[in-house]
Design a protein around this motif. Sequence first.
Motif, short mmCIF file in Angstrom:
data_model
loop_
_atom_site.label_atom_id
_atom_site.label_comp_id
_atom_site.label_asym_id
_atom_site.label_seq_id
_atom_site.Cartn_x
_atom_site.Cartn_y
_atom_site.Cartn_z
N ILE A 226 0.81 -1.20 -0.03
CA ILE A 226 0.10 0.02 0.00
C ILE A 226 0.95 1.20 0.06
CG2 ILE A 226 -1.68 1.25 1.33
CD1 ILE A 226 -2.55 -1.31 2.51
N GLU A 227 0.62 2.02 -0.78
CA GLU A 227 1.52 3.41 -0.96
C GLU A 227 0.59 4.68 -0.66
OE1 GLU A 227 3.68 3.60 -4.52
OE2 GLU A 227 5.12 2.16 -3.75
N GLY A 228 1.09 5.80 -0.39
CA GLY A 228 0.06 6.96 -0.50
C GLY A 228 -0.26 6.93 1.14
N GLY A 229 0.17 6.49 2.02
CA GLY A 229 -0.24 6.79 3.38
C GLY A 229 0.95 6.49 4.43
N GLU A 230 0.86 7.05 5.64
CA GLU A 230 1.71 6.99 6.65
C GLU A 230 1.71 5.39 7.13
OE1 GLU A 230 3.97 8.69 8.87
OE2 GLU A 230 4.04 9.73 6.92
N ARG A 231 2.75 4.73 7.28
CA ARG A 231 2.85 3.41 7.70
C ARG A 231 1.99 3.21 9.12
NH1 ARG A 231 8.17 -0.15 9.39
NH2 ARG A 231 8.46 -0.12 7.03
N GLU B 168 -12.06 -7.88 12.07
CA GLU B 168 -11.70 -8.91 11.38
C GLU B 168 -10.25 -9.36 11.06
OE1 GLU B 168 -13.68 -6.65 10.15
OE2 GLU B 168 -15.56 -7.85 9.73
N ILE B 169 -9.50 -8.18 11.53
CA ILE B 169 -7.88 -8.40 11.32
C ILE B 169 -7.29 -8.74 12.48
CG2 ILE B 169 -6.09 -7.01 10.59
CD1 ILE B 169 -7.41 -6.04 8.23
N TYR B 170 -6.65 -9.83 12.86
CA TYR B 170 -5.75 -10.22 13.87
C TYR B 170 -4.42 -9.60 14.38
CZ TYR B 170 -3.18 -13.37 16.77
OH TYR B 170 -2.51 -13.99 17.85
N MET B 171 -3.79 -9.24 13.28
CA MET B 171 -2.53 -8.81 13.16
C MET B 171 -2.14 -8.22 12.00
SD MET B 171 0.81 -10.57 14.83
CE MET B 171 1.45 -10.95 13.27
N VAL B 172 -1.36 -7.03 11.92
CA VAL B 172 -0.51 -6.30 10.75
C VAL B 172 0.72 -6.16 10.75
CG1 VAL B 172 -0.63 -4.22 9.22
CG2 VAL B 172 -2.75 -5.01 10.43
N ASP B 173 1.38 -6.68 10.08
CA ASP B 173 2.93 -6.77 10.36
C ASP B 173 3.64 -6.16 9.29
OD1 ASP B 173 5.21 -7.57 11.63
OD2 ASP B 173 5.12 -9.69 11.07
N PRO B 174 4.14 -4.84 9.48
CA PRO B 174 4.94 -4.40 8.25
C PRO B 174 6.21 -5.20 8.04
CG PRO B 174 4.55 -2.84 10.24
CD PRO B 174 4.07 -4.20 10.57
N MET B 175 6.39 -5.47 6.85
CA MET B 175 7.61 -6.21 6.29
C MET B 175 8.94 -5.62 6.44
SD MET B 175 5.89 -8.95 3.53
CE MET B 175 7.25 -9.82 3.47
N LYS B 176 9.80 -6.10 6.87
CA LYS B 176 11.00 -5.00 7.29
C LYS B 176 11.80 -4.94 5.83
CE LYS B 176 11.75 -6.76 11.89
NZ LYS B 176 11.67 -8.14 12.25
N ASN C 249 6.72 -0.62 2.20
CA ASN C 249 5.12 -0.24 2.07
C ASN C 249 4.51 -1.71 1.88
OD1 ASN C 249 5.37 2.45 1.88
ND2 ASN C 249 6.31 2.24 -0.42
N ALA C 250 5.22 -2.79 2.32
CA ALA C 250 4.47 -3.94 2.24
C ALA C 250 4.07 -4.64 3.74
CB ALA C 250 5.42 -4.99 1.59
N TYR C 251 3.10 -5.05 3.86
CA TYR C 251 2.65 -5.61 5.24
C TYR C 251 2.13 -6.89 5.06
CZ TYR C 251 2.34 -0.43 5.69
OH TYR C 251 2.74 0.64 5.71
N GLU C 252 2.02 -7.79 5.99
CA GLU C 252 1.74 -9.06 6.07
C GLU C 252 0.53 -8.93 6.98
OE1 GLU C 252 4.70 -12.67 4.77
OE2 GLU C 252 3.64 -12.99 7.03
N ILE C 253 -0.73 -9.36 6.62
CA ILE C 253 -2.03 -9.30 7.38
C ILE C 253 -2.44 -10.49 7.88
CG2 ILE C 253 -4.15 -8.10 7.48
CD1 ILE C 253 -3.12 -6.15 5.57
#
Lengths: 241, 307
Positions: B231-236, B248-256, B260-264
Motif C-alpha cells: 500500500i502506498e500513499g499513506g503513513e505507515r 476481522e483483522i488479527y495482526m498487521v505486520d509491516p515487512m522489514k 510499503n509491504a505488510y503481512e496481514i
Amino acid sequence: MKSPVWILAKRELASFFDSLTAYLMLVAFLGFSGFFTWLFGSDVFMRKEADLQVFFNIAKWTLFFFIPAITMKMLAEEKKTGTIELLLTKAVSTRQIVLGKFLACVILVCVALAFTLPYYISVANLGKIDHGATLCGYLGLILMSMTYVAIGIFASSITNNQIVAFLLALFIGIFFHFLFDVFSYETSGFVSQLFANLSMSKHYDSMARGVLDPKDLVYFGSVTLLALFLAELFISNRSKS
Amino acid sequence: MDIKIENLNKSFGPQKAVNNISFNIKSGEIVGFLGPNGAGKTTTMKMITQYLEPDSGSIWYGNSRQIDPSIRKEIGYLPEHNPLYEEMQILDYLAFCASLQGVNQSTIPARVKEMVRLCGLDAEKHKKIGELSKGYRQRVGLAQAIIHNPQVLILDEPTTGLDPNQIVEIRELIKTLGKEKTVILSTHILPEVEATCDRILIINKGNIVADGTVSDLRKKSEGRQIVRVKIEGGERNEIVQTLQSKEEIYMVDPMKDISNAYEIQSQIGTNINRIIYRSCVEHHWDLLEMTNLETKLEDIFRDLTLN
C-alpha cells in the motif's frame, strides 16, 4: 520356472569368474597340489604305488585354507553392502539364499577338483590303479569340501566383516581338521572316542584310503546340515539386533 | 492390492522405533511418508516389505497376512541406500532380479528392455553398476523394484541424488505407476509429496501425527488467512493502526525488507481481502498488490513435528 537356489548360485558363479577369485583359487589350488603331488617331498614317484594317496593328503590341507577364502564374502559382504536386504525382500526364502551360496561354492570346488582328473589319468597310465578306491577318495574330498563350505558360510553369516569370517571359518575348521584328533590322543575312554568321531580327518582319511563307510557319510551330512541351518538361523534373526 | 496396517510396533533395544501405528492404503493410491530423520519411516517400510518382523501387530496384504515369499512377488522395494551388486552389468542385474521374482523366463528379455526404456537407462545399459553415477544407480534401483510388475511399490526416498530433470521424470513415472498400484514413498523433500502423493502420513517419533491429503492438512492448520499487501500513499503507522482496528483483522505486520509491504493475518475463519480493499479506498491509499499466502507444507510439518 527356474529354482531360486539355482538363480542365486548362477549369479555367485558368474561373480567368481568375473572377478579374479575363481582363477586365483584354481591356479593356487592346482599349483600347490600339483607341486607336492608330482615334484616335491614324498611325491607319487617316491611312493612307488599307483594311487592318489599323496594328492588326497595335500588336497585336504589346500582345500582347508582355500575354502574359507571363497566362502568368507558370501553373506558377510551382502550384509555389509546391504544387498542382503534386496534378496530377502524378493520372493526367496532365507533357506534358498543360504543354499544358493552353498551350491555356488561347492560347484567351484568341484571345478577345481575336476582339473585334477589328469593326475588320475596319469597315475592310471603309470601303473595299476584301484579305481574304486580313487573314486571313493574323490567322493571324500567333495564331502569334506561341502562340510567346510557349510562351516565357512556359517562363519560368514554371523559377521559383516570378511576377514573375521575367514578367520572364524579357519578357527572352527581347525578343530575338525586337527584339534579333535589331538584331543582324542590326549584323552581316553569315552571322551577319546567322542573326539575321534568328531574329527573330520578320521572320517576323511578312511575315505581317502578307499573305505566307504555309511558312518562317514552321516558324519559329513550332519555337520554340513547343522552349519547351514545355523547360517539360516543367523540370517533370519537379523531383526532382533 | 490394499494394505492394512494394524497396531504395528517395533523396538530396537530400549528405543521404540514404531509405536502402535495403524493405517489403510487402497490400491491406486500414492501415499507419502513424511517425517524427520529417525521418525520410523524406514522401519515401517522395512516391516511392510517383510525384511523386519514387527514386535506386534499385523500387516494385511489384500486378504492375507502371511510372512511368505509368494507375497513378496507382489511387492517392489527400493531400499533407502539403494544397495546394488556393483560388479554386475545393468542388464544382467535386471534379468537376475526378474527371475528371482518369478517372472516367466521367456518374458524376461522383454521386461528388461521395457525397464531400460522406462527408467531412461539406454545410454548406460552395458556398464557395470559400480561405474554408474548416483542418479543412474537410483534409476537401476527403481527399475529392479518395478520389473516384475508388482501390485505394491515401496520406495524409500526415490529421488535422492537425481538432477532436477530426472526428478520430474521419476515423479511422472511414479504417478503413472500409482494409477493402478499401491505406492508408498518416503521423503524429506516436501514439494515432492505435494507433487506426487494423493495422501500424506506424517510420522514423528514412531507415531502418526497427521494423515490426509495435502489440502486437508492445509485446511486443518490454516484457520487464519494470511495476505500480503503493498500500500502506498499513506503513513505507515496510520495504515497499521487503521487496519489493526478492524475486528476481522488479527495482526498487521509491516515487512522489514520491502518498503510499503505488510503481512496481514485474519481472525480465525474470516476473509479479509474485501475489508483491506475498502479501507484503502476510504483513506485514498493506493493498493498496489494483494497476494493470498498459502500455509506452506513446511510450516505444517514443522508445527506437527517440533514438540
